[in-house]
Scaffold this motif. Structure first.
Motif: not given
Lengths: 245, 474
Positions: A218-221, A172-173, B444-445
């Motif tokens: 990376e949290a890509k939509g 998450s980071v 999320y990140a």
């Protein structure tokens, strides 16, 4: 990527044979399983499915119970958080194990009061890990000598937990303050630098630690779209032929 | 139309397949119900002609429900009857030559056998906990092995082994002839059925004892979602899915649990018009329990439910579901209430400690406590998600201000939610198998204190709507 729950890469054949046969209920195999738990503690590998089988034997034959083995299994299962292993092991322990000490210590005959105390302490650790309260986890671990006793048998306990924490962080980071990460990993100074660089492979830039991009952080939509198959329209098309307008 | 053809979700395809299967099952059940009357007549006349009354009446008695309030002696003698019946079936010289009284008999026997074991253990534990019925305590203390878990497991495993049922099922999986491996016993319907339902019995016993992974492992050779043998006996079908779903839930595989509960609830809603009998009454209660469990699972793992299920869920547990989905401390009593109402009647396998009544905690409390820890771990996820959904980037400290929590606490919540949105989900092979799937539509990140948020948008699903309207007008 997916590994069946009952699979363990390091499981020896004789353990596998017991697990797949009726001998898993044979009280005489407790010794074999106990030996196997010792091996797991010494050699830093882990076999949840076999450990649960041992707890089941204890569940059926309470007189065979060895407190030390139970706590070792629980400590071992902490090192694979956030998997449900710790809870699954708890489910197989005697039902009174989690009732607060005040109730059970009032009983002089309660021979396993020390065990329930140890299990409850470990449960506290488990909840802290599960809630990602890593800083509180390390301070709790240091707060009581009992914890040192409980985790002593598991080789490299701190290191195993640290790796696990690092893994959840990497999901998450992308960047994190050095001071926060220090408290989460429960270490400072050179040891911290070494762990972050060599074990995790992350970069330290001033007061910031950078985690390389991976699939998770990376949290890509994305847009999920409907997959339309020709067959779904077969009825409509058939009708078009059957009833020419 | 071509625009829709890329990037379909595999999950949806699986749903479609199982839909077809359910349709087939429902049709199969309808057929069965129509023939049921005939079957019974045939069975009846054959048994009159060929069998002695005695053994037939024992077989029939074994499938008869025992009154819950039956006195202890009756419970003891019922245990003895089962022992001698199973001894006769398992340990005679060679397979006994018996026809089961009816198609449902084998299921009924195993079901009743386990039910009595279950209620005996609960009863014994309660007597010990209350500690005021000296007479019964003495009786129970002197017979620690009556309804012992070893003897119950022994019966189930023996039936499974005698009938070679696992070998037969494995052969069927490979598309081979099961009779080739069935042996003398397994080729007889009596043994095959008893063996088969013993597997489902084991699933249930393991689950009652809190061993959820072993419960699922037990079903390795049984293929769910196929025209499995259990599907022909409604109660067996129903029981299997309840326990599999529950075990999945306890292993935190909520997506799989929802899939199991949904499958069976849809099936029940499609067939309920054909089930105006006693069997259906007993199902109604479990039916409600499964809706409650779905509510719990959906709270953990928000997902789109089948329309039928969703409507029924809102009717039965609308208020509770809303509170569960909102999360936070207010949701805790609801989780507890629903769990208590819908979990199996857990038992402890060993005789209780009659000398220390306080030590005999109801196993339900134990399992509930462990479950509630997981609920507490997760309870802030809905709050966090509801806020994140509104932004594409957000400052952590600012969000912490909105939520009135310490920034460090929020950082923890974000990690927890991320961990919990990754779940193992079944794809193929055994029930314990599966792949890790990121289940959330929200991702999320964190970059320092900056939270980057992205959402997986679901494109509009037009085909269903289009087809439905076409069918209506055309």
């Amino acid at each position: 990527m997916g590994v069946p729950f009952d699979y363990a890469p390091d499981r020896p054949e004789h353990i596998d044979a017991i697990l797949n046969g009726l001998d898993r209920y044979n009280p005489e195999t407790t010794a074999v399983f106990q030996e196997y738990v010792v091996q797991q503690c010494d050699q830093k590998f882990y076999d949840c499915y076999a450990n649960l089988a041992l707890l089941k034997l204890y569940q059926f034959n309470p007189h065979l119970t060895k407190d030390e083995t139970i706590t070792n299994i629980l400590v071992k299962s902490l090192t694979v958080f956030p998997s449900p292993d710790f809870s699954l092991a708890l489910h197989l322990l005697p039902p009174h194990i989690l009732t607060p000490a005040s109730a059970s210590s009032a009983l002089p005959a309660a021979g396993d009061a020390p065990l329930s105390e140890a299990v409850q302490k470990l449960n506290v650790l488990n909840n802290l890990l599960a809630q990602a309260s890593y800083a509180a986890f390390w301070s709790t671990l240091d707060s009581d000598d009992l914890y040192a006793d409980l985790t002593a048998d598991v080789a490299g306990f701190d290191e195993l937990i640290r790796i696990r924490i690092a893994l959840t962080i990497s999901q998450s980071v992308r960047e994190i303050e050095r001071s926060v990460l220090e408290s989460w990993l429960g270490m400072q100074g050179d040891a911290f630098d070494k762990f972050v660089k060599d074990v995790c492979g992350w970069e330290i830039e001033g007061t910031v630690v950078k985690v390389p991009l991976n699939k998770e952080n990376e949290a890509k939509g994305t847009v999920v779209r409907e997959n339309v198959k020709m067959e779904q329209f077969s009825r409509v098309i058939r009708r078009a032929y059957e009833q020419p307008a | 139309m071509s625009g829709f053809q890329n990037g379909g979700t595999p999950a949806r395809m699986i749903d479609d397949d199982s839909d077809v299967e359910e349709e087939a099952l429902a049709a199969d059940y309808r057929e069965q119900v129509q023939y049921e009357g005939m079957d019974e007549m045939d069975g009846g006349s054959m048994s009159m002609a060929q069998q002695t009354d005695d053994i037939q009446s024992r077989l029939a008695a074994a499938a008869q429900p025992l009154d819950f309030s039956a006195p202890l002696e009756v419970k003891f003698s019922s245990y003895d009857n089962y022992c001698s019946l199973f001894h006769f079936i398992l340990n005679s010289e060679g397979p006994v030559d018996l026809e089961p009284p009816s198609y449902y008999w084998a299921w009924d026997v195993i079901d009743e056998f386990i039910y009595q074991f279950n209620s005996f253990c609960s009863y014994r534990n309660r007597v010990a906990r209350q500690g005021n019925n000296e007479e019964e305590i003495t009786v129970l203390r002197e017979a620690p092995n009556t309804w012992g878990c070893y003897s119950v497991l022994n019966v189930l495993y023996s039936l499974i082994q005698r009938s070679q049922i696992n070998e037969q099922l494995a052969a069927m999986k490979r598309n081979e002839e099961p009779m080739a491996v069935a042996g003398d016993y397994g080729s007889k319907p009596l043994y095959r059925m008893l063996g088969y339902f013993s597997i489902i019995g084991l699933l249930r016993v393991h689950c009652l004892l809190g061993d959820f992974s072993l419960a699922l492992k037990t079903l390795d050779d049984i293929e769910l979602n196929k025209k499995a043998m259990f599907a022909r006996v409604m109660a067996a079908h129903f029981t299997t899915y309840y326990y599999v779903g529950f075990s999945y839930m306890m292993m935190r595989r909520y997506a799989d649990a929802i899939r199991m509960f949904s499958h069976i609830l849809i099936y029940v809603s499609r067939t309920k018009n054909f089930q105006k009998n006693a069997q259906y009454d007993s199902i109604t209660k479990k039916n409600d329990q499964m809706y409650a469990l779905i509510a719990i699972c959906v709270a953990f793992h928000p997902t789109r439910l089948d329309d039928t299920i969703h409507t029924a869920l809102r009717e039965k547990y609308g208020d509770q579901l809303l509170k569960l989905q909102r999360g936070g401390p207010e949701s805790l009593p609801i989780f507890e209430e629903l769990f208590r109402a819908s979990c199996p009647k857990f038992i402890s396998p060993t005789p209780p400690d009659f000398d220390n009544p306080e030590l005999n905690v109801d196993p339900l409390e134990h399992h509930l406590a462990i479950f509630m820890d997981e609920v507490k771990t997760n309870m802030w996820s809905p709050t966090v998600k509801s806020y994140l959904r509104l932004y594409t980037t957000m400052d952590l400290k600012k969000l912490a201000g909105f939520l009135e929590v310490e920034p460090e606490k929020l950082r923890g919540w974000l990690l927890v939610n991320k961990q919990r949105s990754r779940q193992i989900r079944w794809t193929d092979n055994g029930l314990l198998d599966g792949e890790i799937v990121g289940s959330g539509d929200l991702d999320y990140a964190m970059q320092g204190d900056l939270i980057h948020i992205s959402e997986a948008k679901v494109g509009r699903k037009l085909v269903d709507w289009y087809l439905r309207n076409l069918a209506r007008t055309y």
